[in-house]
Structures are given as C-alpha cells and as structure tokens.
Write a protein that holds these residues in place. Structure first.
Motif, short mmCIF file in Angstrom:
data_model
loop_
_atom_site.label_atom_id
_atom_site.label_comp_id
_atom_site.label_asym_id
_atom_site.label_seq_id
_atom_site.Cartn_x
_atom_site.Cartn_y
_atom_site.Cartn_z
N ALA A 99 -0.93 -0.49 -5.10
CA ALA A 99 -1.44 -1.75 -5.44
C ALA A 99 -0.66 -3.01 -5.54
CB ALA A 99 -2.79 -1.79 -6.55
N MET A 100 0.34 -2.82 -6.29
CA MET A 100 1.26 -4.02 -6.56
C MET A 100 2.00 -4.35 -5.45
SD MET A 100 0.15 -3.93 -9.54
CE MET A 100 1.13 -5.88 -9.98
N VAL A 131 -4.54 -7.59 -9.87
CA VAL A 131 -4.43 -6.51 -11.06
C VAL A 131 -3.84 -7.12 -12.29
CG1 VAL A 131 -3.52 -4.57 -11.36
CG2 VAL A 131 -4.93 -4.91 -9.20
N ARG A 132 -2.51 -7.75 -12.14
CA ARG A 132 -1.58 -7.92 -12.96
C ARG A 132 -2.40 -9.30 -13.93
NH1 ARG A 132 2.27 -11.99 -14.26
NH2 ARG A 132 4.18 -11.36 -15.16
N ALA A 154 -4.57 2.75 -4.43
CA ALA A 154 -4.52 2.18 -5.92
C ALA A 154 -2.90 2.43 -6.31
CB ALA A 154 -5.24 2.81 -6.95
N ALA A 155 -2.46 3.44 -6.05
CA ALA A 155 -1.01 3.80 -6.36
C ALA A 155 0.00 2.67 -6.02
CB ALA A 155 -0.45 5.09 -5.75
N GLU A 179 -11.28 -4.10 -9.73
CA GLU A 179 -10.15 -4.28 -8.57
C GLU A 179 -9.74 -3.06 -7.96
OE1 GLU A 179 -9.12 -6.82 -7.31
OE2 GLU A 179 -9.75 -8.41 -8.88
N LEU A 180 -10.19 -1.83 -8.72
CA LEU A 180 -9.61 -0.50 -8.31
C LEU A 180 -10.61 0.33 -7.73
CD1 LEU A 180 -7.06 0.29 -11.28
CD2 LEU A 180 -6.46 -0.91 -9.21
N GLN A 181 -11.79 0.03 -8.09
CA GLN A 181 -13.01 1.22 -7.87
C GLN A 181 -13.11 1.59 -6.42
OE1 GLN A 181 -16.06 -1.08 -9.69
NE2 GLN A 181 -16.57 -2.33 -7.85
N TRP A 182 -13.11 0.75 -5.42
CA TRP A 182 -13.08 1.26 -4.21
C TRP A 182 -11.96 1.61 -3.40
CZ3 TRP A 182 -17.65 2.37 -4.91
CH2 TRP A 182 -18.69 1.09 -5.37
N LEU A 183 -10.89 1.61 -4.25
CA LEU A 183 -9.53 2.13 -3.31
C LEU A 183 -9.37 3.51 -3.44
CD1 LEU A 183 -7.10 -0.66 -5.04
CD2 LEU A 183 -8.38 -0.99 -3.14
N THR A 184 -8.61 4.25 -2.54
CA THR A 184 -8.64 5.50 -2.57
C THR A 184 -7.44 5.72 -3.85
OG1 THR A 184 -6.63 5.56 -0.97
CG2 THR A 184 -8.83 6.01 -0.04
N PRO A 185 -7.01 6.90 -4.01
CA PRO A 185 -6.11 7.17 -5.08
C PRO A 185 -4.64 6.54 -4.68
CG PRO A 185 -7.30 9.03 -5.33
CD PRO A 185 -8.05 8.12 -4.05
#
Lengths: 125, 125, 125, 125
Positions: free
Chosen positions: C63-64, C73-74, C60-61, C51-57
């Motif tokens: 995401a919620m 993610v939850r 991802a920060a 779920e997080l791998q292709w996101l930029t930092p």
C-alpha cells in the motif's frame, strides 16, 4: 418470550419486539441509549473480526466447515444482529427498509455496466 | 432488481438475495470474502459511531427528530445492515435465526429476576 | 502550538500535550469524554479498515508504494494515533508503558518456544 | 527483549522494535499483514468499547479510580497501542510523525478562533 421460545421470530420486526421485551424484563432500557448500543455494536463487530483476523482468506472462506470456528462465527454474527436490531428499534428505524433504500441509492451511483469487476475505493455496495 | 425496485424486500432473505444479485451484476463476488466483508462491516459501524460520537446522550436519543442527522444515521444503519446481511449470506448463516439462538442462550444466562436493572460488565443482552 | 509547529513532538508525551493544547484552544475538552473519544477512535479505525478492505493481502502489503493510497493510509493511522493518545491522556494512562506492560504479560502467556508459527485463536501478541 | 524487560521502552520506536522481536521470536510475521493487523486493531478497540459501553459519562470519566475497571481499561488501551504500533511498523510509518502531520492539517482546517466550543459533525480534532 424472553428469547427462550424456540419457534422463534422469523422477521426482523419480530426479533426487534422480542429484544424489546427482553430489555424490559430486565429493566435494561435505561442502558439502551443510541450511543451505548452503537458502542456495543462496535464491540461485537470487534469480536467477530477477532475470529477471522489470523485466518488466510481461504481458511476464512471455509470457516463454517469447522464446527467449532463456525459456531463461534455464527454466535458473533448473532450478537452483531442483536445490537443492530435493538439500535434500529430504539431509533425507530426499519432495518431492512433502510438497507434497501441505501442499496437503491448505491445501485444508481454504481451502474453495473460501468463498474463491473472494479473495486476502487469509492466503488462498493 | 439491483436495488432499484421500490416495492422492495421485506425479509432478510429477500434482502440477501437482492444483494447477491447486486454483487453478481458487478462481478464483485471476488471481493466479497468473509474477511473483506467483515472489514467493510466494521468500517460502516465506524461511520455510524462518527455520527453519534460528539452528541450528548440526550441529543443522540433525539437524533431522528433532526431530518439531516436522522437521515445520515438511517443511511449508516442501512450500510451496516447491507454488509451484515451480505456477510451472513456468504457464510451461509441465517441472520435472524443466529440472533434468536444467541438471545435464547443469553436469556438463559441472565434470567430476568436475577439481573434486573444491573448492567455489570458481564451482564448484557 | 496548535498543531502547526513543524519541528514537532518526538515523544507520545509531547504529542499528548500538543493535543491537550489543541482541545483547550477550541474549548473542546467538554466533548473529550472517555466514551466519546473511544467512539471517535473506533470511527477512525473504521476509516483505516475502509482503505484496506477490498485490497488483496498482496496489494495491502504494498500500500505504501502507491503515493495516493499510501498517503490516505498514513493519514488514517495518524487520526487513530491522535484519538488513542488523547483518550489515554484524558484517562491519565501512559500509552507506551501500558503497551509495554501488556506485552510483558502476553510474552509470559505465550513463550516463544511453545507457540512458534501458530496463530490459534488465543495465541496472539 | 521479548517483552519481558521491565526497564522497558520509552519511545514508540523502541516499542516497535520490541514488538518486531516478539513477532520474530514466535515466527508470527507471516500473520502480521496490514489487513490482519488492522482487523486485530479493530478487535482490540472493540474490547475497549465493551469496557465503557454501559457506563454513564460520569462513571466512564472516573473509570481509572476503580482499580479493577481501571486495570481492564489500561490493559485494553495497551492492546490497542500494541497493534497500532505494529501495523505502523509493518507499513513503515512513523506513528507520532503521522499523528503530528495530521494534527497540523486539522489545525489549519479548524482555526481555534472560528470553531471554539462547537463540535458540529465536521469539526473535530
């Protein structure tokens, strides 16, 4: 033989054969079940992640420029390849051919003209 | 090209080149940082584990005899190999050579005559 | 009972008990060996990484803040917690106490005044 | 405070708070991004798998009876819980509630009477 021939394997098939001999010499085939090898593969991938986890994207991109870090990353990648090759061999799977077949399928699913520049969840090689 | 050439790569170097072209055609190099690819690698290993996790050791040993299960396992192993090859390529690491070098080191650490049949924690290929 | 009581567990011990009942109701204890559960745990962590791998930092920060991504993610974190709780329960380990003991040990190894701001390889919580 | 209070947290919320203080005292919040923590989580799960990978199912079932092996398994489970708790906290997710919600959903999907004793691929808690 036994991993100490420096002229070395050049193909995955040769590496697989070398690993087979390595396991036989140590009577380790008994431990090399698909489940155990898959766990070992995941364990080595975990060690690889541990080398990269606290680095910024930029630091990770230049990891190989640092001899110490680069050496550790290379060694972990070697470990991952060892277990992946061994697992595929135990299952009778041609590793490169399996990757190629999967890539063919993915290329069909994500035509370049349609997905260019996008990395939506479902869009990945 | 782009994963749809059925004559296919035979070496890891050729697979790496094919994956590079695949990413370039889609403008995906921007996503293929070492950290992202390492996460993708771990994700695919997780999917591989998921195929094997509830099987008994015996069932897993015969996974390839079941066309459906075997097909899924082969596809997951293909995915793992895709990301491992791509990660090594992005880092400039020769995958087979890295595995071979690691095996050489492990062989020295665990001479066959000393460890035969034992799989104590620290004793593994 | 069986996971459909909305008033829900509040402690890990209650969650563990609920999961135990869930497995017993389905006669799934036979599959819930430590090795199988550890594989399942790794599989779910792999789905979380995916779920997080292709996101930029930055992505991802946040995401919620995205209801769809945040929901996925939850749910994956829920899955990871389920298997971790179940594995600890099967092994007879108090999850929170094990974490606390480990933290005590790590705090001793990395006193705040010595490691502030550094995340060298060996320096992590 | 800082992981060295032996009376210790009893709930996940207290553990999360303790971990937050631990990171702040060391100025490690900067490293604790969701992607980094997810990688660290996977890394610790890998170490846990490494403890179990060569054991037979029977040996793994009795892992806790061996003080040395049991101690290592407990420590690794503690590490996994530390990173899972920290990741959930950084994302603002209630860990136990997320697990409970997922279990409710799974219980609906796999009613006990329908799946008893079966662990087909798609059938799992």
């Amino acid at each position: 033989m036994n991993g100490n021939d420096n002229s070395g394997p050049k193909t995955v098939a040769e590496l697989a054969e070398q690993l087979r001999g390595f396991a036989e010499d140590r009577d380790w085939q008994q431990f090399h079940t698909p489940k155990n090898l898959a766990m070992a593969l995941a364990g080595e991938v975990g060690e690889l992640l541990a080398e990269l986890q606290w680095l910024t994207p930029e630091e990770a991109a230049h990891a190989m420029a640092d001899p110490e870090l680069g050496g550790r990353v290379r060694a972990e990648i070697g470990d991952v390849m060892i277990y992946l090759t061994r697992l595929a061999d135990v299952l009778g799977i041609d590793l490169v051919r399996a990757a190629e077949d999967k890539l063919t399928e993915v290329a069909r699913r994500y035509p370049a003209e349609r997905v260019r520049g996008s990395a939506a969840k479902a869009v990945r090689p």
